[in-house]
Design a protein around this motif. Structure first.
Motif, mmCIF file in Angstrom:
data_model
loop_
_atom_site.group_PDB
_atom_site.id
_atom_site.type_symbol
_atom_site.label_atom_id
_atom_site.label_comp_id
_atom_site.label_asym_id
_atom_site.label_seq_id
_atom_site.Cartn_x
_atom_site.Cartn_y
_atom_site.Cartn_z
ATOM 1 N N ARG A 2 5.682 -81.606 -116.690
ATOM 2 C CA ARG A 2 6.934 -82.343 -116.891
ATOM 3 C C ARG A 2 8.072 -81.386 -117.224
ATOM 4 O O ARG A 2 9.199 -81.537 -116.729
ATOM 5 N N THR A 3 7.756 -80.384 -118.055
ATOM 6 C CA THR A 3 8.778 -79.397 -118.398
ATOM 7 C C THR A 3 9.219 -78.655 -117.139
ATOM 8 O O THR A 3 10.413 -78.430 -116.930
ATOM 9 N N ALA A 4 8.236 -78.288 -116.316
ATOM 10 C CA ALA A 4 8.554 -77.509 -115.116
ATOM 11 C C ALA A 4 9.398 -78.322 -114.145
ATOM 12 O O ALA A 4 10.264 -77.781 -113.455
ATOM 13 N N LEU A 5 9.147 -79.619 -114.085
ATOM 14 C CA LEU A 5 9.868 -80.455 -113.125
ATOM 15 C C LEU A 5 11.366 -80.505 -113.427
ATOM 16 O O LEU A 5 12.179 -80.615 -112.517
ATOM 17 N N PHE A 6 11.699 -80.416 -114.720
ATOM 18 C CA PHE A 6 13.116 -80.497 -115.072
ATOM 19 C C PHE A 6 13.644 -79.206 -115.687
ATOM 20 O O PHE A 6 14.659 -79.203 -116.356
ATOM 21 N N ALA A 7 12.918 -78.110 -115.449
ATOM 22 C CA ALA A 7 13.419 -76.818 -115.914
ATOM 23 C C ALA A 7 14.596 -76.410 -115.035
ATOM 24 O O ALA A 7 14.828 -76.979 -113.975
ATOM 25 N N LYS A 8 15.346 -75.430 -115.526
ATOM 26 C CA LYS A 8 16.520 -75.017 -114.739
ATOM 27 C C LYS A 8 16.105 -73.939 -113.747
ATOM 28 O O LYS A 8 16.481 -72.778 -113.850
ATOM 29 N N THR A 9 15.268 -74.350 -112.817
ATOM 30 C CA THR A 9 14.799 -73.421 -111.785
ATOM 31 C C THR A 9 15.122 -73.980 -110.412
ATOM 32 O O THR A 9 15.573 -75.118 -110.262
ATOM 33 N N ARG A 10 14.819 -73.173 -109.388
ATOM 34 C CA ARG A 10 15.159 -73.548 -108.026
ATOM 35 C C ARG A 10 14.330 -74.744 -107.544
ATOM 36 O O ARG A 10 14.813 -75.624 -106.844
#
Lengths: 269, 372
Positions: free
Chosen positions: A132-140
């Protein structure tokens, strides 16, 4: 105790002597108790005192020392010119991030801002895989504002899909706002991404270009409204069915079973 | 029931008395008193022993103080003792703690519940003093929070902290406790595990100050109409009282514009959701008055049952294990304070600082050990 008066008493006076012994017993036990207490109540050793420094009060005009007080704070925490400590005290050591009290009776010093740490601990608990964190992290690869997302509930029900208007980042309380049209009426839903009731979040369609606003509130206006995302969801589901073979195989098996059943029924007739 | 008489008395009754020739009734009554018998060879023999008679009164019975002003009256309902007794059931058993409001967040439950919560941090919370019934008239624990630069502390308070053996505190506060059992050793640190998850606490803090506010904002007055001849009085409060029939005066307590907020607000019965010693936080359900960074007081809830006795005892034991030498430190600090105080009064504090040695009268032999 003085035993001589006891010896001078007549031997037949058993009751008196017994009583005397009883009294003596009390006295003896008490004296022992006080002896122990005296040992515990020894003179407080100077080692018991925590580290300290002297804070000097100087006269403003004459610049003379007016008074001084022992302050039980290590020297590094003191402001102003360094004051000469006693001969016996250790040299001042400036240790960054050292607890201000150090060894002072094991006083615990806590982080000044516990909120990020609390959020991290909570997120670790609620999202052990970090998906869940990865889905809304500030990444591409992460989901962004303007993407069409679909949220699945833990307790069943129709999944809600819609365009993401904003992401409210607040640690464990992070939430997304989705907008869709249900029966031609605009519907917006907030979802807490770390909530257990949110079983899954899927990206249905990515926005072609990065949105140049953090909150796409203009998409509520008729001019910019995206309308229903049902067709997008439908298309996405189709691609999913093509990609996964399990669902297709299951459907095939079901159809075969139905055929067999129908054949059996025919045979019976 | 007539008292039993010792055998000696009966013997005397049976003997014919030559001295008393009065009526038989009088004779017996006189003879019942062995002390009055002149036949005894030594009249000054001790008569306090059992064999000289006894009384049916209880052993250490004291006569009723019938001539006192309060004899027969119920115990007073006013006065310090009555006041303390009256407040007994609304006074917590244990002391509370000071904390800093760090902000609000949500607590995510495992079943999908989302509970809004407030994070309160206990920053070096220490007990500073105990207030006792005998000395101060009530039971309370004085607790300090955080730290303060010594150049921001006045001389009297520097001396106070010096005598306690603790560093100067950002703020001090008192927490009333029900009895002496609630008092704590001085100088021990109270950590978040002073509370347990699920218990109820009362949280007190000063609300945000709004400054000088008008009647509409401060008391929710309606204000006045926009038109119908209204001129420049759209948010004013209107009349403040009746005319001649009402006394032509403004009644006391009339709600008017004025300073709003910055008043103490108590949130009662907030459940504790989390306690964390490492972060030093207590997380309570719901909101707490005041801005972030304000100082709050947390104490066991008054309107709920106190925490279980076993828990109270355990927390006390934990304090004792964490700070076994609290008493010694306090005693040493007091001793040192007295020495330094004397030096200050005698004007030899400068000499003492340059030499770096405190020489007390009792410790002239070993001066080096005194100043550790």
């Amino acid at each position: 105790m003085n035993a001589t008066p006891l010896s001078r008493r007549p031997l037949g006076c058993l009751k008196t002597s017994l009583r005397h012994v009883r009294q003596q017993k009390v006295l003896f036990s008490r004296s022992m108790a006080t002896a122990v207490a005296a040992k515990a109540q020894q003179k407080p050793s100077p080692d018991a005192l925590p580290d300290h420094n002297f804070f000097r009060l100087t006269d403003q005009k004459t610049k003379k020392l007016r008074s001084a007080f022992a302050v039980y704070t290590p020297p590094t925490a003191l402001r102003g010119p360094p004051t000469p400590t006693s001969k016996n005290s250790k040299p001042d050591k400036v240790v960054p991030n050292a607890p201000i009290h150090g060894r002072v009776s094991g006083l615990v010093v806590v982080p000044s801002d516990p909120m990020p740490l609390l959020h991290a601990a909570q997120i670790k608990k609620m999202d052990p895989t970090g998906a869940r964190t990865a889905l809304f992290a500030k990444t591409r690869n992460a989901a962004r504002v303007g993407d069409v997302l679909m949220v699945t509930h833990r307790r069943g029900g129709e999944p809600f899909a819609g365009v993401c208007l904003s992401i409210r980042r607040a640690g464990i309380d992070t939430a997304i706002l989705l907008r869709n049209h249900l029966s031609k009426i605009g519907v917006e839903m907030w979802y807490k991404i770390y909530n257990r009731n949110v079983a899954g979040i899927e990206i249905i369609k990515r926005r072609a270009r990065r949105a140049r606003r953090a909150r796409l509130t203009y998409m509520r206006q008729p001019k910019h409204d995206m309308g229903s995302v049902a067709d997008l969801v439908h298309a996405w589901k189709k691609t999913r069915k093509v990609l996964t073979t399990r669902g297709a195989a299951k459907a095939g098996a079901k159809a075969a079973a139905a055929k067999a059943a129908a054949a059996a029924a025919k045979g019976k007739k | 029931m007539a008292p039993r008489l010792p055998a000696g008395c009966w013997r005397q009754l049976q003997q014919p008395s030559s001295l008393l020739n009065a009526s038989p009734k009088l004779q017996t009554t006189t003879l019942l008193r062995p002390s009055a018998t002149p036949s005894a060879p030594f009249s000054h023999t001790a008569r306090r022993s059992v064999k000289y008679g006894w009384s049916t009164l209880p052993k250490h019975a004291r006569p009723t103080r019938f001539n006192q002003v309060t004899a027969g009256l119920p115990s007073p309902t006013t006065g310090p003792a009555a006041a303390i007794k009256r407040r007994d059931h609304t006074t917590p058993l244990r002391t509370g703690v000071l904390a800093v409001k760090k902000g609000m967040t949500a607590y995510m439950g495992k079943t999908g519940a989302r509970i809004p919560c407030t994070v309160l941090q206990l920053d070096r919370v220490q007990t500073i003093a105990n207030k006792t019934r005998a000395k101060n008239g009530y039971w309370a624990v004085q607790v300090g929070l955080g730290d303060r630069r010594p150049d921001n502390v006045g001389a009297p308070m520097l001396g106070y902290y010096e005598a306690k053996g603790v560093a100067p505190k950002q703020i001090l506060a008192e927490f009333p406790v029900r009895s002496a059992a609630g008092l704590l050793p001085v100088g021990v640190q109270l950590l978040p595990d002073w509370f347990h998850i699920g218990q109820w606490v009362d949280v007190r803090a000063n609300s945000r100050g709004m400054g000088f506010a008008g009647g509409m904002k401060r008391h929710g007055f309606k204000g006045q109409e926009a038109s119908h001849g209204n001129s420049k009085n759209h948010r004013t409060i209107g009349t403040v009282g009746p005319s001649q029939g009402g006394g032509s005066r403004v009644y006391p307590g009339k709600k008017m514009p004025g300073r709003m907020g910055n008043q103490r607000v108590t949130m009662q019965n907030l459940p504790v959701l989390m306690v964390d010693n490492e972060l030093g936080i207590v997380v309570v359900k719901g909101c707490v008055a005041g801005p972030k960074g304000c100082i709050v007081k947390i104490q066991d809830a008054v309107k709920k049952p106190p925490p279980p006795q076993a828990f109270i005892e355990r927390t006390r034991k934990v304090l004792d294990t964490r700070f076994p030498d609290a008493e010694e430190v306090l005693e040493a600090a007091r001793k040192k304070h007295m020495e330094l105080k004397k030096a200050r009064q005698e004007g030899r504090i400068e000499l003492l600082l340059t030499e770096g040695v405190v020489v007390a009268e009792s410790d002239r032999a070993a001066p080096a050990e005194v100043l550790a």
